[in-house]
Design an enzyme around this catalytic site. Structure first.
Site, PDB file in Angstrom:
ATOM      1  N   ASN A 276       0.846   0.911   4.523  1.00 18.89           N
ATOM      2  CA  ASN A 276       1.960   1.855   4.497  1.00 18.89           C
ATOM      3  C   ASN A 276       1.777   2.860   5.626  1.00 18.89           C
ATOM      4  OD1 ASN A 276       3.651   4.004   3.998  1.00 18.89           O
ATOM      5  ND2 ASN A 276       3.260   4.077   1.793  1.00 18.89           N
TER       6      ASN A 276
ATOM      7  N   HIS B 138      11.263   0.610   3.555  1.00 20.69           N
ATOM      8  CA  HIS B 138       9.951   1.211   3.809  1.00 20.69           C
ATOM      9  C   HIS B 138       8.869   0.297   3.214  1.00 20.69           C
ATOM     10  CE1 HIS B 138       6.590   3.790   3.956  1.00 20.69           C
ATOM     11  NE2 HIS B 138       6.658   4.219   2.708  1.00 20.69           N
TER      12      HIS B 138
ATOM     13  N   CYS C 268       8.115   9.386   4.552  1.00 25.62           N
ATOM     14  CA  CYS C 268       8.404   7.988   4.901  1.00 25.62           C
ATOM     15  C   CYS C 268       9.878   7.760   5.215  1.00 25.62           C
ATOM     16  CB  CYS C 268       7.955   7.067   3.780  1.00 25.62           C
ATOM     17  SG  CYS C 268       6.330   7.482   3.199  1.00 25.62           S
TER      18      CYS C 268
HETATM   19  N1  ACO Z   1      -9.167  -0.855  -6.488  1.00 22.97           N
HETATM   20  C1  ACO Z   1      -9.508  -1.190  -7.756  1.00 22.97           C
HETATM   21  N2  ACO Z   1      -9.019  -0.541  -8.817  1.00 22.97           N
HETATM   22  C2  ACO Z   1      -8.170   0.487  -8.600  1.00 22.97           C
HETATM   23  C3  ACO Z   1      -7.790   0.880  -7.304  1.00 22.97           C
HETATM   24  C4  ACO Z   1      -8.337   0.178  -6.227  1.00 22.97           C
HETATM   25  N3  ACO Z   1      -8.033   0.459  -4.930  1.00 22.97           N
HETATM   26  N4  ACO Z   1      -6.944   1.914  -7.406  1.00 22.97           N
HETATM   27  C5  ACO Z   1      -6.781   2.176  -8.697  1.00 22.97           C
HETATM   28  N5  ACO Z   1      -7.536   1.308  -9.437  1.00 22.97           N
HETATM   29  C6  ACO Z   1      -7.666   1.214 -10.878  1.00 22.97           C
HETATM   30  C7  ACO Z   1      -7.356   2.505 -11.584  1.00 22.97           C
HETATM   31  O1  ACO Z   1      -8.494   3.348 -11.618  1.00 22.97           O
HETATM   32  C8  ACO Z   1      -6.978   1.999 -12.953  1.00 22.97           C
HETATM   33  O2  ACO Z   1      -8.140   1.725 -13.664  1.00 22.97           O
HETATM   34  P1  ACO Z   1      -8.234   2.069 -15.237  1.00 22.97           P
HETATM   35  O3  ACO Z   1      -7.185   1.207 -15.891  1.00 22.97           O
HETATM   36  O4  ACO Z   1      -9.629   1.675 -15.579  1.00 22.97           O
HETATM   37  O5  ACO Z   1      -7.954   3.521 -15.351  1.00 22.97           O
HETATM   38  C9  ACO Z   1      -6.280   0.670 -12.669  1.00 22.97           C
HETATM   39  O6  ACO Z   1      -6.709   0.273 -11.349  1.00 22.97           O
HETATM   40  C10 ACO Z   1      -4.785   0.739 -12.677  1.00 22.97           C
HETATM   41  O7  ACO Z   1      -4.363   1.841 -11.883  1.00 22.97           O
HETATM   42  P2  ACO Z   1      -2.854   2.157 -11.680  1.00 22.97           P
HETATM   43  O8  ACO Z   1      -2.697   3.408 -10.858  1.00 22.97           O
HETATM   44  O9  ACO Z   1      -2.162   2.114 -13.001  1.00 22.97           O
HETATM   45  O10 ACO Z   1      -2.411   0.901 -10.813  1.00 22.97           O
HETATM   46  P3  ACO Z   1      -0.967   0.401 -10.492  1.00 22.97           P
HETATM   47  O11 ACO Z   1      -0.779  -0.946 -10.994  1.00 22.97           O
HETATM   48  O12 ACO Z   1       0.074   1.437 -10.825  1.00 22.97           O
HETATM   49  O13 ACO Z   1      -1.015   0.298  -8.911  1.00 22.97           O
HETATM   50  C11 ACO Z   1      -0.325   1.513  -6.969  1.00 22.97           C
HETATM   51  C12 ACO Z   1      -1.287   1.459  -8.130  1.00 22.97           C
HETATM   52  C13 ACO Z   1      -0.542   0.319  -6.090  1.00 22.97           C
HETATM   53  C14 ACO Z   1      -0.600   2.782  -6.159  1.00 22.97           C
HETATM   54  C15 ACO Z   1       1.121   1.533  -7.505  1.00 22.97           C
HETATM   55  O14 ACO Z   1       1.273   2.520  -8.491  1.00 22.97           O
HETATM   56  C16 ACO Z   1       2.124   1.787  -6.421  1.00 22.97           C
HETATM   57  O15 ACO Z   1       2.300   0.982  -5.536  1.00 22.97           O
HETATM   58  N6  ACO Z   1       2.857   2.897  -6.490  1.00 22.97           N
HETATM   59  C17 ACO Z   1       3.830   3.220  -5.477  1.00 22.97           C
HETATM   60  C18 ACO Z   1       3.143   3.885  -4.371  1.00 22.97           C
HETATM   61  C19 ACO Z   1       4.030   3.995  -3.175  1.00 22.97           C
HETATM   62  O16 ACO Z   1       4.985   3.278  -3.016  1.00 22.97           O
HETATM   63  N7  ACO Z   1       3.688   4.918  -2.328  1.00 22.97           N
HETATM   64  C20 ACO Z   1       4.317   5.062  -1.110  1.00 22.97           C
HETATM   65  C21 ACO Z   1       5.578   5.818  -1.120  1.00 22.97           C
HETATM   66  S1  ACO Z   1       5.475   7.327  -0.457  1.00 22.97           S
HETATM   67  C22 ACO Z   1       4.682   7.261   0.925  1.00 22.97           C
HETATM   68  O17 ACO Z   1       4.697   6.261   1.568  1.00 22.97           O
HETATM   69  C23 ACO Z   1       3.891   8.451   1.378  1.00 22.97           C
END
Ligand code: ACO
Length: 318
Positions: free
Chosen positions: A269, A239, A114
């Site tokens: 993204n 980003h 990214c």
């Molecule tokens: N829909 C419903 N529930 C979901 C989903 C979904 N799409 N995805 C995960 N869950 C659930 C999980 O299974 C988990 O359930 P559990 O508590 O029963 O185990 C719960 O939601 C919480 O999951 P987390 O992974 O803890 O969710 P979080 O609040 O951390 O959000 C996210 C996840 C959005 C991916 C966040 O961590 C994030 O934005 N991270 C940064 C990612 C990023 O910026 N990536 C890009 C940079 S690099 C690049 O671009 C290649």
């Protein structure tokens, strides 16, 4: 070394709009979960007759036209991608051919995930200074839909396909700064072409922590190098991974939220394409005008990060 400024922009997205509700028919998710956790409402996926190269060529062609230059004027062509159609020929080679750029110029791809578009600007600046050429075409383009595991709800709701491009030009402009970095790790992984099917995996919470610490660090380094702070910038383009990441940074730096552009609601993204797509939207909407100063920050797989302070000097909106 002379500095560079932005003299043209363009973008392209595929035809298929995929909403959060569409994804909720494939995996156990909901519009409410995706919107509140990420700010994303929809993204674009390539249809059967679309591919990464076609997006890159379209965005690059638009940026070239926008700059008012001809294909012969371009002295460097760089595409940033992790999802090109082929390992070889590179995406940049296909852009060179389809746009009719000169043969005696370097055209190649870079992979900094990214952060790739911003790596591309700094690499092109070095090449322009070294070769005596004046203009470079930089493309950020991804077809992430083909790398995604559509059974993994924690990643398949985040990404989209698209391309953004810019022409940069050597100039006597005094303001320019860049910062680039890497911390090798497997937090975000995708196999390219190879025996294993490509599946993008991500340790979301680790990446979230990384992003919210690296963006303020990049902004601090850019401010130190340029002698200019956020108040001196007309717009800040981070980003577009997750709205919560940008909001966290705004709160932490007590920054003006209006300066931080967000469009992940419409694109998701798009990795290397996200910064140049946002840049082109701002220019075409008239929210960035000739003479404006921009701070751009990328972060992503690698892990990599990159930032630039650069002036927009295009013709679009004088
Ligand atoms: N829909 C419903 N529930 C979901 C989903 C979904 N799409 N995805 C995960 N869950 C659930 C999980 O299974 C988990 O359930 P559990 O508590 O029963 O185990 C719960 O939601 C919480 O999951 P987390 O992974 O803890 O969710 P979080 O609040 O951390 O959000 C996210 C996840 C959005 C991916 C966040 O961590 C994030 O934005 N991270 C940064 C990612 C990023 O910026 N990536 C890009 C940079 S690099 C690049 O671009 C290649």
């Amino acid at each position: 070394m002379k500095n560079v400024e932005i003299t043209g922009t363009g973008r392209a997205v595929p035809s298929m709009v995929v909403t959060n509700d569409d994804l909720a028919k494939i995996v156990d998710t909901s519009d409410e979960w995706i919107s509140t956790r990420t700010g994303i409402k929809q993204r674009f996926f390539c249809d059967k007759d679309e591919c990464a190269n076609s997006l890159a060529i379209e965005a690059a062609g638009k940026a070239l036209k926008d700059s008012g230059l001809s294909p012969e004027d371009i002295g460097v062509c760089i595409c940033a991608t992790v999802s090109g159609d082929f390992a070889t020929p590179s995406m940049a080679c296909m852009v060179q051919r389809h746009l009719g750029l000169r043969e005696n110029i370097p055209s190649f791809d870079i992979n900094a995930a990214c952060s790739g578009f911003l790596y591309g600007i700094e690499v092109a600046r070095g090449l322009l200074n070294g070769t005596g050429e004046k203009h470079a075409l930089i493309v950020g383009c991804e077809q992430l839909s083909k790398l995604m595991d559509m059974t993994d709800r924690s990643t398949c709701v985040l990404f989209g396909d698209g391309a953004g491009a810019a022409v940069i030009t050597l100039s006597d402009e005094k303001v320019y700064a860049s910062t680039l970095g890497t911390r090798g790790g497997y937090e975000i992984m995708a196999y390219g072409a190879g025996p294993k099917p490509s599946k993008l995996t991500m340790q979301g919470q680790d990446v979230f922590k990384f992003a919210t610490s690296i963006i303020p660090r990049c902004i601090g380094e850019l401010s130190e190098k340029s002698g200019l702070g956020l108040d001196d910038m007309d717009k800040v383009i981070c980003h577009q991974a997750n709205e919560r990441i940008i909001d966290f940074v705004i709160r932490r730096l007590k920054a003006d939220p209006d300066k931080f552009y967000k469009n992940m609601d419409r694109y998701g993204n798009t990795s290397a394409a996200s910064v140049p797509i946002a840049l082109d939207e701002l220019v075409k909407e008239g929210d960035v005008k000739r003479g404006d100063l921009l701070m751009m920050v990328g972060f992503g797989g690698g892990l990599t990060w990159a930032g630039a302070v650069i002036r927009y000097a295009g013709r679009s909106t004088e």
